[in-house]
Design a protein around this motif. Structure first.
Motif, short mmCIF file in Angstrom:
data_model
loop_
_atom_site.label_atom_id
_atom_site.label_comp_id
_atom_site.label_asym_id
_atom_site.label_seq_id
_atom_site.Cartn_x
_atom_site.Cartn_y
_atom_site.Cartn_z
N GLY A 38 0.82 -1.20 0.00
CA GLY A 38 0.00 0.00 0.00
C GLY A 38 0.86 1.26 0.00
O GLY A 38 2.07 1.21 0.21
N ALA A 39 0.22 2.39 -0.21
CA ALA A 39 0.92 3.67 -0.29
C ALA A 39 0.52 4.57 0.86
O ALA A 39 -0.52 4.37 1.49
CB ALA A 39 0.61 4.35 -1.62
N SER A 40 1.34 5.59 1.13
CA SER A 40 1.06 6.53 2.21
C SER A 40 -0.04 7.51 1.82
O SER A 40 -0.39 7.65 0.64
CB SER A 40 2.33 7.31 2.57
OG SER A 40 2.66 8.21 1.52
N ASP A 41 -0.56 8.21 2.81
CA ASP A 41 -1.57 9.24 2.58
C ASP A 41 -1.05 10.28 1.60
O ASP A 41 -1.74 10.67 0.65
CB ASP A 41 -1.94 9.89 3.93
CG ASP A 41 -3.09 10.87 3.83
OD1 ASP A 41 -2.92 11.93 3.17
OD2 ASP A 41 -4.15 10.60 4.40
N TYR A 182 0.13 19.64 -4.33
CA TYR A 182 0.37 19.34 -2.91
C TYR A 182 -0.80 19.74 -2.01
O TYR A 182 -0.67 19.74 -0.79
CB TYR A 182 1.67 20.01 -2.46
CG TYR A 182 2.90 19.29 -2.97
CD1 TYR A 182 3.38 18.16 -2.33
CD2 TYR A 182 3.55 19.72 -4.13
CE1 TYR A 182 4.49 17.49 -2.79
CE2 TYR A 182 4.67 19.05 -4.60
CZ TYR A 182 5.13 17.93 -3.93
OH TYR A 182 6.24 17.26 -4.40
N GLU A 183 -1.94 20.05 -2.60
CA GLU A 183 -3.12 20.42 -1.80
C GLU A 183 -3.52 19.27 -0.88
O GLU A 183 -3.61 18.11 -1.30
CB GLU A 183 -4.28 20.76 -2.74
CG GLU A 183 -5.53 21.22 -2.01
CD GLU A 183 -6.67 21.56 -2.96
OE1 GLU A 183 -7.74 21.92 -2.44
OE2 GLU A 183 -6.49 21.44 -4.19
N ASP A 184 -3.74 19.59 0.40
CA ASP A 184 -4.18 18.63 1.42
C ASP A 184 -3.16 17.54 1.72
O ASP A 184 -3.50 16.52 2.34
CB ASP A 184 -5.52 17.98 1.04
CG ASP A 184 -6.65 18.97 0.97
OD1 ASP A 184 -6.62 19.96 1.72
OD2 ASP A 184 -7.57 18.75 0.16
N VAL A 185 -1.91 17.71 1.31
CA VAL A 185 -0.90 16.69 1.54
C VAL A 185 -0.32 16.82 2.95
O VAL A 185 0.09 17.90 3.36
CB VAL A 185 0.24 16.77 0.49
CG1 VAL A 185 1.41 15.87 0.88
CG2 VAL A 185 -0.29 16.41 -0.89
N ILE A 186 -0.33 15.72 3.67
CA ILE A 186 0.38 15.61 4.94
C ILE A 186 1.70 14.92 4.61
O ILE A 186 1.73 13.72 4.30
CB ILE A 186 -0.43 14.79 5.96
CG1 ILE A 186 -1.79 15.44 6.20
CG2 ILE A 186 0.34 14.63 7.26
CD1 ILE A 186 -2.77 14.55 6.94
N PHE A 187 2.78 15.68 4.61
CA PHE A 187 4.05 15.17 4.11
C PHE A 187 4.53 13.94 4.87
O PHE A 187 4.39 13.85 6.10
CB PHE A 187 5.14 16.26 4.16
CG PHE A 187 4.95 17.33 3.14
CD1 PHE A 187 5.28 17.11 1.82
CD2 PHE A 187 4.42 18.56 3.49
CE1 PHE A 187 5.10 18.09 0.86
CE2 PHE A 187 4.24 19.54 2.54
CZ PHE A 187 4.57 19.31 1.22
N ASP A 188 5.10 12.99 4.12
CA ASP A 188 5.76 11.84 4.74
C ASP A 188 6.94 12.35 5.55
O ASP A 188 7.56 13.36 5.18
CB ASP A 188 6.27 10.87 3.67
CG ASP A 188 5.15 10.08 2.99
OD1 ASP A 188 4.01 10.08 3.51
OD2 ASP A 188 5.42 9.47 1.94
N PRO A 189 7.32 11.64 6.62
CA PRO A 189 8.50 12.07 7.38
C PRO A 189 9.76 11.90 6.53
O PRO A 189 9.79 11.05 5.63
CB PRO A 189 8.51 11.13 8.58
CG PRO A 189 7.67 9.96 8.18
CD PRO A 189 6.68 10.46 7.18
N PRO A 190 10.79 12.70 6.81
CA PRO A 190 12.04 12.55 6.05
C PRO A 190 12.65 11.18 6.30
O PRO A 190 12.44 10.57 7.35
CB PRO A 190 12.93 13.68 6.58
CG PRO A 190 12.34 14.07 7.87
CD PRO A 190 10.88 13.74 7.81
N MET A 191 13.41 10.70 5.31
CA MET A 191 14.08 9.41 5.47
C MET A 191 15.18 9.56 6.52
O MET A 191 15.89 10.57 6.53
CB MET A 191 14.68 8.94 4.14
CG MET A 191 13.63 8.49 3.15
SD MET A 191 14.32 7.65 1.73
CE MET A 191 15.19 8.96 0.91
N VAL A 192 15.31 8.56 7.36
CA VAL A 192 16.33 8.59 8.41
C VAL A 192 17.39 7.55 8.07
O VAL A 192 17.06 6.38 7.80
CB VAL A 192 15.71 8.28 9.79
CG1 VAL A 192 16.78 8.23 10.86
CG2 VAL A 192 14.64 9.30 10.13
#
Length: 197
Positions: A38-41, A182-192
């Motif tokens: 699956g994919a992220s929000d 990018y409307e309504d996008v809750i950004f994925d966290p940065p890669m660690v």
């Protein structure tokens, strides 16, 4: 997003039949099938936003835009992929209901697990499509769109960021606002990066 490989060797025809009955999607690489996760929000929202603006833009033009459930077939390398967004303006693609072979634009929304593949081997496979004019990578961690355009036998990169405000998809003659994608996008966290050992 590829999750795992099933160790079964299938012909393209067997894969298409298998995929039609499968409850989950699989990409196909030279006889092997790979289940997709699956994919992220953020991933889904970005793809949906781009599909919506492109659908409105190409309406009545004879082109068709598809979202992640339509396969792209790469005959030269015996591959089937599910691009996040794909546009075809070739009438020959109306002859196949479950895949398209002549896209002019392919878009992938990046994810931590597939980014290297999308930039590397998958892009190399897509480059064998003579119809492909533009390959676009969209970042779900920050506003960044990378457009690779075919120009006189070479691929030329143009990058758009939040400071760009607008971006251009020349393959479909579209100029749009970064904010719309990018409307309504809750950004994925940065890669660690993992700690050094």
């Amino acid at each position: 997003m590829v999750a795992s490989s099933k160790q079964v060797h299938l012909s393209p025809e067997e894969y298409l039949s298998y995929e039609e009955a499968s409850p989950i999607k699989h990409e196909y690489r030279d006889g092997e099938v790979y289940a997709m996760a699956g994919a992220s929000d953020a991933h889904v929202t970005i793809a949906g936003n781009l599909f919506a603006v492109l659908r409105n833009h190409i309406r009545g033009s004879g082109c068709r835009v598809y979202i992640s459930d339509m396969k792209a077939r790469i005959n030269a390398n015996n591959r089937f992929f599910y691009p996040d967004v794909m546009v075809t303006c070739d009438n020959r693609d109306q002859e196949t209901a479950t895949y398209k072979q002549f896209p002019s634009l392919i878009v992938e929304v990046l994810s931590a697990s597939t980014e290297a593949y999308d930039r590397g081997d998958k892009f190399a496979d897509y480059q064998t499509l003579e119809s492909l004019q533009e390959y676009v990578l969209i970042n779900p961690r920050r506003q960044r769109i990378e457009c690779f355009r075919r120009s006189e036998g070479r691929w030329v990169l143009e990058t758009y960021t939040a400071t760009s405000e607008t971006f251009m998809l020349s393959s479909v003659n579209y100029e749009g606002e970064m904010a719309a994608i990018y409307e309504d996008v809750i950004f994925d966290p940065p890669m660690v990066e993992p700690p050094d050992r």
